[in-house]
Design an enzyme around this catalytic site. Structure first.
Site, PDB file in Angstrom:
ATOM      1  N   ARG A 148       5.890  11.658   4.079  1.00 52.71           N
ATOM      2  CA  ARG A 148       4.941  12.244   5.033  1.00 52.71           C
ATOM      3  C   ARG A 148       3.686  12.680   4.268  1.00 52.71           C
ATOM      4  NH1 ARG A 148       9.709  15.407   7.775  1.00 52.71           N
ATOM      5  NH2 ARG A 148      10.385  13.830   9.240  1.00 52.71           N
ATOM      6  N   LYS A 162      -2.505   4.455  -4.235  1.00 49.77           N
ATOM      7  CA  LYS A 162      -3.417   4.910  -3.197  1.00 49.77           C
ATOM      8  C   LYS A 162      -4.876   4.920  -3.642  1.00 49.77           C
ATOM      9  CE  LYS A 162      -0.254   7.779  -0.556  1.00 49.77           C
ATOM     10  NZ  LYS A 162      -0.652   7.390   0.769  1.00 49.77           N
ATOM     11  N   ALA A 219       0.848  -1.189   0.000  1.00 48.64           N
ATOM     12  CA  ALA A 219       0.000   0.000   0.000  1.00 48.64           C
ATOM     13  C   ALA A 219       0.881   1.235   0.000  1.00 48.64           C
ATOM     14  CB  ALA A 219      -0.898  -0.006   1.227  1.00 48.64           C
ATOM     15  N   ASN A 266       1.769   9.969  10.354  1.00 50.90           N
ATOM     16  CA  ASN A 266       1.346  11.241   9.772  1.00 50.90           C
ATOM     17  C   ASN A 266      -0.039  11.723  10.209  1.00 50.90           C
ATOM     18  OD1 ASN A 266       3.751  11.711   8.183  1.00 50.90           O
ATOM     19  ND2 ASN A 266       3.091   9.973   6.967  1.00 50.90           N
ATOM     20  N   SER A 322       0.782   4.585  10.368  1.00 53.02           N
ATOM     21  CA  SER A 322       1.360   5.832   9.877  1.00 53.02           C
ATOM     22  C   SER A 322       1.509   6.857  10.997  1.00 53.02           C
ATOM     23  CB  SER A 322       0.482   6.417   8.778  1.00 53.02           C
ATOM     24  OG  SER A 322       0.994   7.666   8.373  1.00 53.02           O
TER      25      SER A 322
END
Length: 190
Positions: free
Chosen positions: A69, A23, A19, A136, A134
């Site tokens: 990011r 996206k 992944a 982020n 993640s």
């Protein structure tokens, strides 16, 4: 000779495209034609979002590395679901495809976003992934704590089971967790 069976799924080979590359589920067939044993599309969020401000990709020449990011930039669930649904008639011979789901940045009930993704994509995926790893999206890693992950997994498993009721096989549901958890954090998750 590279055929591998994992979680009840027979992969033509164990090398897949993770992944983050595709996206929005646009390049699945092209990636499979390159020889990947599977493609995991996403991370997709229920509603469209632009992700983090640019620049958000940084090259570390000295370390021969890249820092990403992106922040779950996504066109949203509906176009992603539509693209996967158009592939469903290809069956397993059309390639193994996983769907990686996430939450929108401003969502209060994170589990609801994951449930929405699981409900929409279960019928069109060979396996499903809830992405909690993640750093982020704000607060995402907090979902890896014992109580939040228990709630999230109970709700996403129930959603997957509901949507898989009429399917020939129930797609496995995986949780993608961060690589830097403490031993206690990992024990809590298990």
């Amino acid at each position: 000779i590279l055929t591998t069976t994992v979680l009840g799924i027979e992969f033509p080979n164990p090398v897949g495209l993770a992944a983050g590359f595709d996206k929005d589920a646009r390049a699945i067939d092209g990636a499979l034609k390159l020889g990947f044993g599977f493609v995991e599309a996403g991370t997709v969020t229920p509603r469209p979002q632009p992700g983090n401000p640019k620049p958000r990709l940084f090259r570390l020449d000295e370390d021969q590395a890249v820092i990403n990011r992106f922040g779950f930039n996504s066109e949203g669930l509906e176009p992603f679901r539509k693209r996967l649904s158009q592939r469903i008639n290809k069956g397993p011979r059309g390639g193994i495809v996983g769907a990686n789901v996430g939450k929108n940045k401003l969502t209060e009930d994170a589990a609801a976003d994951y449930v929405a993704g699981i409900e929409a994509l279960t019928p069109f995926s060979h396996y499903l992934v809830v992405n909690l790893s993640s750093p982020n999206p704000p607060g995402l890693r907090a979902l890896q704590a014992k109580d939040p992950i228990t709630d999230l997994l109970e709700r996403t498993i129930a959603a997957r089971d509901k949507m898989a009721a009429g399917l020939e096989t129930k797609p496995p549901l995986l949780a993608k967790i961060g690589p830097d958890l403490s031993l206690q954090d990992m024990q809590d998750i298990v």
